[in-house]
Design a protein around this motif. Sequence first.
Motif, PDB file in Angstrom:
ATOM      1  N   THR A 200       0.892  -1.289   0.435  1.00  0.00           N
ATOM      2  CA  THR A 200       0.149  -0.123   0.247  1.00  0.00           C
ATOM      3  C   THR A 200       0.660   1.184   0.175  1.00  0.00           C
ATOM      4  OG1 THR A 200      -1.683  -1.303   1.310  1.00  0.00           O
ATOM      5  CG2 THR A 200      -1.860   1.454   1.098  1.00  0.00           C
ATOM      6  N   TYR A 294     -17.259   1.675  -3.458  1.00  0.00           N
ATOM      7  CA  TYR A 294     -16.917   0.392  -4.349  1.00  0.00           C
ATOM      8  C   TYR A 294     -17.181  -0.800  -3.079  1.00  0.00           C
ATOM      9  CZ  TYR A 294     -13.403   3.859  -5.812  1.00  0.00           C
ATOM     10  OH  TYR A 294     -12.194   4.422  -6.497  1.00  0.00           O
ATOM     11  N   LYS A 313      -8.012  -6.293  -1.831  1.00  0.00           N
ATOM     12  CA  LYS A 313      -7.358  -5.866  -3.377  1.00  0.00           C
ATOM     13  C   LYS A 313      -8.905  -5.005  -3.384  1.00  0.00           C
ATOM     14  CE  LYS A 313      -5.010 -10.134  -4.946  1.00  0.00           C
ATOM     15  NZ  LYS A 313      -5.330 -11.293  -5.647  1.00  0.00           N
ATOM     16  N   ILE A 314      -9.204  -4.628  -2.614  1.00  0.00           N
ATOM     17  CA  ILE A 314     -10.723  -3.663  -3.241  1.00  0.00           C
ATOM     18  C   ILE A 314     -10.455  -2.571  -2.122  1.00  0.00           C
ATOM     19  CG2 ILE A 314     -13.245  -3.561  -3.083  1.00  0.00           C
ATOM     20  CD1 ILE A 314     -13.459  -6.672  -3.612  1.00  0.00           C
ATOM     21  N   ARG A 316      -7.780  -1.574  -1.367  1.00  0.00           N
ATOM     22  CA  ARG A 316      -6.662  -0.949  -1.670  1.00  0.00           C
ATOM     23  C   ARG A 316      -6.705   0.130  -3.211  1.00  0.00           C
ATOM     24  NH1 ARG A 316      -1.983  -4.545  -2.476  1.00  0.00           N
ATOM     25  NH2 ARG A 316      -2.061  -4.698  -4.417  1.00  0.00           N
ATOM     26  N   LYS A 317      -7.317  -0.664  -4.275  1.00  0.00           N
ATOM     27  CA  LYS A 317      -8.339  -0.045  -5.109  1.00  0.00           C
ATOM     28  C   LYS A 317      -8.786   0.920  -5.285  1.00  0.00           C
ATOM     29  CE  LYS A 317     -10.550  -1.277  -9.533  1.00  0.00           C
ATOM     30  NZ  LYS A 317     -10.916  -0.006 -10.112  1.00  0.00           N
ATOM     31  N   TYR A 320      -7.028   3.872  -3.129  1.00  0.00           N
ATOM     32  CA  TYR A 320      -5.990   4.691  -4.298  1.00  0.00           C
ATOM     33  C   TYR A 320      -5.292   4.191  -5.687  1.00  0.00           C
ATOM     34  CZ  TYR A 320      -3.846   3.823   0.898  1.00  0.00           C
ATOM     35  OH  TYR A 320      -3.325   4.069   1.464  1.00  0.00           O
ATOM     36  N   ASP A 321      -6.998   4.077  -6.751  1.00  0.00           N
ATOM     37  CA  ASP A 321      -7.064   4.252  -7.647  1.00  0.00           C
ATOM     38  C   ASP A 321      -6.503   3.683  -8.446  1.00  0.00           C
ATOM     39  OD1 ASP A 321      -9.188   6.722  -7.262  1.00  0.00           O
ATOM     40  OD2 ASP A 321      -7.664   7.660  -6.942  1.00  0.00           O
ATOM     41  N   GLU A 322      -6.192   2.263  -7.840  1.00  0.00           N
ATOM     42  CA  GLU A 322      -4.704   1.579  -8.469  1.00  0.00           C
ATOM     43  C   GLU A 322      -6.099   0.547  -9.705  1.00  0.00           C
ATOM     44  OE1 GLU A 322      -3.242  -0.857  -5.352  1.00  0.00           O
ATOM     45  OE2 GLU A 322      -1.663   0.368  -4.068  1.00  0.00           O
TER      46      GLU A 322
END
Length: 322
Positions: A200, A294, A313-314, A316-317, A320-322
């Motif tokens: 992260t 989300y 993972k969800i 983090r996305k 941080y808009d990964e």
Amino acid sequence: MMNRIITILICTILMFILLSLHSKENNTVKTIESDYTTVSTVDSQRKNVELGFSKVPQKVIANRIYVAETLIALGVEKNILAVNYQNTDRYKEYLPQYKEQADNLRRITFDNLTMEEAVSLQPDFIIGWLTTFDSKGLGTTDFWNKRGVNTYINTTSNGLTKHETIEDQEKFILDMGKIFQKEAESKELVDNIETAIKTTINSKSKYKRVLVLENEGRGFRNYDSDTLAGNMVERLNGQIVSQGRVLSYEEVIKINPEVIFLVYFNKDRLIQLKQIYSIPALNSVNAIKNKRVYPIRLDYIYTPGVRIVEGLKIMRKGLYDE
């Protein structure tokens, strides 16, 4: 005279034999079968207990998909006697990486096993939630323990733990590794969880105000810092901005989160997402205005086992808009 000598000789020989046997007994190390591992869990009364295992369980009832997936991930799916789908489990799919092995479990998968059915299967180990081991489920832990069957309860189920953490899920995985003598494999799974966290972005400028919400009609259930979901957000450098388990629309507006993770169950992902965007009162909330809502499955944030990586993972996305 001769008879006396013979008698003395016989007595001497017998005494020698007895002394020899006594000496041999004192020098013998008695081996007692010992447990190769012990793990801590709770019983049906919520009391802490230590489970001892003298052999690897071969006939396991795995309650819920996350247990089956964890055992598959450890490579011991052949030790599964039965998978017990409970409530909404029947609508869930196994994670893609476990699907091939899971297909072989279909023939031994049941919907809401009864105690009588479980007894007829003759298991040697049962893994589940607190509610698995009650009168409406498979029977109490005491019922099974008296029959020589070990029982393991995930301590983040059914409100057992006041402050749920990622470490609780890691403990579950590590405990399974100990029990099934797959400690290297369980450590690798835990390392995967920590990797998902450590990658992260640590910049303070990325610190987001976050709510994890479940739509309950006229308000929301709030997953605060004491829940696993809240702990996951905080470990990923997000800020859970409200405590307490219920929030009204007005409270969400006042908090004005930048990011919302919206909890859904199975196939209602799009329905839940559409509903929250259609609530006029929430139009001013930053997360709504900026499309930063989300969806996240409940079983990624509640007793998820190895599924926790998908939840991280969800999040983090979303953060941080990964």
